[in-house]
Design a protein around this motif. Structure first.
Motif, PDB file in Angstrom:
ATOM      1  N   ARG A 366      39.726  37.194  30.439  1.00  0.00           N
ATOM      2  CA  ARG A 366      40.766  36.410  31.093  1.00  0.00           C
ATOM      3  C   ARG A 366      40.800  35.009  30.498  1.00  0.00           C
ATOM      4  O   ARG A 366      39.751  34.383  30.307  1.00  0.00           O
ATOM      5  CB  ARG A 366      40.506  36.319  32.597  1.00  0.00           C
ATOM      6  CG  ARG A 366      40.605  37.637  33.336  1.00  0.00           C
ATOM      7  CD  ARG A 366      40.390  37.408  34.833  1.00  0.00           C
ATOM      8  NE  ARG A 366      40.592  38.617  35.618  1.00  0.00           N
ATOM      9  CZ  ARG A 366      39.648  39.474  35.954  1.00  0.00           C
ATOM     10  NH1 ARG A 366      38.389  39.219  35.542  1.00  0.00           N
ATOM     11  NH2 ARG A 366      39.904  40.548  36.656  1.00  0.00           N
ATOM     12  N   ILE A 367      41.997  34.515  30.222  1.00  0.00           N
ATOM     13  CA  ILE A 367      42.192  33.135  29.800  1.00  0.00           C
ATOM     14  C   ILE A 367      42.895  32.413  30.932  1.00  0.00           C
ATOM     15  O   ILE A 367      43.948  32.848  31.406  1.00  0.00           O
ATOM     16  CB  ILE A 367      43.007  33.058  28.496  1.00  0.00           C
ATOM     17  CG1 ILE A 367      42.241  33.780  27.371  1.00  0.00           C
ATOM     18  CG2 ILE A 367      43.281  31.616  28.112  1.00  0.00           C
ATOM     19  CD1 ILE A 367      42.945  33.775  26.039  1.00  0.00           C
ATOM     20  N   LEU A 368      42.287  31.332  31.396  1.00  0.00           N
ATOM     21  CA  LEU A 368      42.754  30.662  32.596  1.00  0.00           C
ATOM     22  C   LEU A 368      43.182  29.226  32.325  1.00  0.00           C
ATOM     23  O   LEU A 368      42.571  28.527  31.497  1.00  0.00           O
ATOM     24  CB  LEU A 368      41.662  30.663  33.667  1.00  0.00           C
ATOM     25  CG  LEU A 368      41.150  32.033  34.122  1.00  0.00           C
ATOM     26  CD1 LEU A 368      39.846  32.371  33.400  1.00  0.00           C
ATOM     27  CD2 LEU A 368      40.938  32.062  35.631  1.00  0.00           C
ATOM     28  N   ASP A 369      44.220  28.806  33.037  1.00  0.00           N
ATOM     29  CA  ASP A 369      44.642  27.421  33.096  1.00  0.00           C
ATOM     30  C   ASP A 369      44.303  26.947  34.505  1.00  0.00           C
ATOM     31  O   ASP A 369      45.023  27.246  35.455  1.00  0.00           O
ATOM     32  CB  ASP A 369      46.137  27.307  32.821  1.00  0.00           C
ATOM     33  CG  ASP A 369      46.642  25.874  32.910  1.00  0.00           C
ATOM     34  OD1 ASP A 369      45.843  24.947  32.666  1.00  0.00           O
ATOM     35  OD2 ASP A 369      47.831  25.676  33.245  1.00  0.00           O
ATOM     36  N   GLY A 370      43.184  26.264  34.646  1.00  0.00           N
ATOM     37  CA  GLY A 370      42.660  25.982  35.980  1.00  0.00           C
ATOM     38  C   GLY A 370      42.154  27.283  36.584  1.00  0.00           C
ATOM     39  O   GLY A 370      41.269  27.929  36.048  1.00  0.00           O
ATOM     40  N   GLU A 371      42.735  27.695  37.699  1.00  0.00           N
ATOM     41  CA  GLU A 371      42.357  28.954  38.331  1.00  0.00           C
ATOM     42  C   GLU A 371      43.406  30.050  38.109  1.00  0.00           C
ATOM     43  O   GLU A 371      43.275  31.146  38.643  1.00  0.00           O
ATOM     44  CB  GLU A 371      42.136  28.747  39.830  1.00  0.00           C
ATOM     45  CG  GLU A 371      40.994  27.797  40.164  1.00  0.00           C
ATOM     46  CD  GLU A 371      39.671  28.287  39.593  1.00  0.00           C
ATOM     47  OE1 GLU A 371      39.404  29.504  39.657  1.00  0.00           O
ATOM     48  OE2 GLU A 371      38.910  27.448  39.066  1.00  0.00           O
ATOM     49  N   LYS A 372      44.435  29.759  37.338  1.00  0.00           N
ATOM     50  CA  LYS A 372      45.517  30.708  37.105  1.00  0.00           C
ATOM     51  C   LYS A 372      45.295  31.469  35.803  1.00  0.00           C
ATOM     52  O   LYS A 372      45.077  30.863  34.749  1.00  0.00           O
ATOM     53  CB  LYS A 372      46.869  29.984  37.063  1.00  0.00           C
ATOM     54  CG  LYS A 372      47.228  29.279  38.362  1.00  0.00           C
ATOM     55  CD  LYS A 372      48.543  28.529  38.214  1.00  0.00           C
ATOM     56  CE  LYS A 372      48.914  27.802  39.503  1.00  0.00           C
ATOM     57  NZ  LYS A 372      50.180  27.035  39.368  1.00  0.00           N
ATOM     58  N   VAL A 373      45.344  32.790  35.874  1.00  0.00           N
ATOM     59  CA  VAL A 373      45.206  33.617  34.676  1.00  0.00           C
ATOM     60  C   VAL A 373      46.524  33.581  33.900  1.00  0.00           C
ATOM     61  O   VAL A 373      47.585  33.912  34.449  1.00  0.00           O
ATOM     62  CB  VAL A 373      44.855  35.073  35.038  1.00  0.00           C
ATOM     63  CG1 VAL A 373      44.770  35.928  33.779  1.00  0.00           C
ATOM     64  CG2 VAL A 373      43.533  35.130  35.802  1.00  0.00           C
ATOM     65  N   VAL A 374      46.459  33.179  32.638  1.00  0.00           N
ATOM     66  CA  VAL A 374      47.658  33.125  31.796  1.00  0.00           C
ATOM     67  C   VAL A 374      47.634  34.187  30.710  1.00  0.00           C
ATOM     68  O   VAL A 374      48.650  34.419  30.044  1.00  0.00           O
ATOM     69  CB  VAL A 374      47.824  31.729  31.168  1.00  0.00           C
ATOM     70  CG1 VAL A 374      47.957  30.672  32.262  1.00  0.00           C
ATOM     71  CG2 VAL A 374      46.650  31.390  30.247  1.00  0.00           C
TER      72      VAL A 374
END
Length: 404
Positions: A366-374
């Motif tokens: 998983r690649i995350l921006d903060g806690e959001k998976v992008v």
């Protein structure tokens, strides 16, 4: 006589219920050639069938005769559709292959104008459950109904042979000595998820993001749903989903990951097992495109350590400080800074436990921006023995003893 009876029944039903769709059963429609389909054409039954019903039991489907029949309807100024009152796609001899065939078979049928299906996924003979397929392979059985097994008898809870009256074998006797429970096979659970995702949906189109993938697009009242898979076993390939709406990625085993596009782009990895994308709402415009990058496959020995190479295409329009998280007990998180319009690369340390069984495992990163998976990427991890020797026959002289 059957055709004559059908014409009379059709005429009588339409007179009493003009809006009631009345169909006609064609057996063997997916054989090429189909004798029953040619009889249908010869008897000119187009005005006596609003839709076509068929039974479909196969490992693969030839749609040629069905497509030709639809074209002949259109030449007469009419449209028709297909239903299947019995259907089961048999694919492979293990649980994963059977589940894959179930989902891909249904999606393919829906994409070929099948409006409804009544899926047969059952064993008609109770005795099959007394040889439960606990392992990966499903036993072939003595007749074809074993191909449609939907339940298995498993040793749950575990019962000691010491407390079973006639010994260990009686643990499997249902409703008598305990130690036996009925559980659905993977194919059944895959079909359950399929129904939840696609029930009461309208097929929109089939897309071909590239030469080796298919994406079937459906619309529900509350969401757009996409069933996507590779048409060949090529491992994982990375695709960009260009949209402004968040979606849930569900794999064939029912595991869900919510993905939020970043700069109107999200990345997913797809292999030859079906992946379902469930958008938060109906989406009229979106794109799925192949991209370079992703996670490289890795080979590591038991008890060893190594690196996972991760690359991202230059699709993001702004700078971001992303982080990586691998779904593996021996992996650590890593940072991944991204610059506008530029590719990015990083390596992620990973270790393999000494007790890890040898085999090929799917990895999810998983690649995350903060806690959001992008981005939800994937690769294959091949775990090998620390030391392996392949010993071949070697001619020895009379004075040499075999030795290492």
């Amino acid at each position: 006589r059957t055709i004559e009876l059908h014409k009379k029944a059709y005429t009588a039903l339409k007179k009493e219920f003009p809006d009631l769709p009345v169909g006609f059963m064609i057996y063997g429609l997916f054989m090429n050639p189909s004798a029953d389909k040619r009889l249908f054409v010869k008897e000119d039954l187009f005005d006596y069938a609003d839709f076509i019903d068929t039974h479909l039991y196969a490992s693969g489907v030839d749609w040629t005769e069905w497509e030709d029949l639809q074209q002949q309807y259109e030449k007469r100024g009419r449209k028709t559709y297909l239903i299947s009152t019995e259907m089961s796609i048999v694919s492979g001899a293990d649980h994963v292959s059977r589940a894959r065939g179930t989902i891909m078979g249904c999606l393919d049928a829906f994409a070929h104008n099948m409006r409804m299906t009544y899926y047969f996924n059952q064993a008609n003979h109770y005795n099959h459950m007394f040889s439960p397929p606990i392992g990966r392979d499903i036993p072939a059985g003595s007749d074809q109904t074993m191909n449609f097994l939907h339940m298995q008898l498993v040793a749950r809870p575990k019962v000691s042979p010491d407390i079973v009256p006639n010994g260990k074998q009686d643990r499997w006797v249902a409703f008598q000595n305990g130690g036996a429970s009925y559980m659905p096979v993977l194919q059944t659970m895959a079909y359950y998820n399929l129904v939840q995702n696609y029930e009461v949906s309208d097929f929109r189109e089939t897309r071909k993001p590239d030469d080796h993938s298919a994406a079937h697009v459906f619309d529900r009242r509350d969401a757009t749903v996409v069933g996507m898979y590779l048409t060949k076993p090529l491992g994982f390939k990375t695709y960009a989903v260009k949209a402004d709406t968040a979606f849930t990625v569900q794999d064939m085993f029912g595991r869900n990951t919510r993905v939020m596009p970043l700069d109107s782009v999200a990345l997913i990895a797809v292999d030859d097992t079906p992946t379902t994308l469930i958008f938060d709402k109906r989406v009229e415009k979106f794109a799925i495109e192949p991209v370079t990058g992703g996670v490289a496959d890795a080979t590591l020995a038991k008890g060893g350590a190594g690196q996972l190479a991760v690359t991202l295409p230059g699709l993001f329009s702004a700078a971001h400080k992303l982080r990586l998280a691998c779904v593996w007990a021996g992996a650590t998180e890593g940072a991944l800074p991204v610059k506008p319009g530029e590719p990015a690369a990083v390596t992620l340390p990973i270790s393999i436990g000494a007790e890890q069984a040898v085999g090929v495992y799917p990895l999810r990163i998983r690649i995350l921006d903060g806690e959001k998976v992008v981005a939800l990427l994937g690769s294959s991890l091949n775990v090998t023995e620390l030391l392996r020797m392949d010993v071949a026959d070697v001619p020895l002289t009379a004075r040499q003893n075999p030795a290492i």
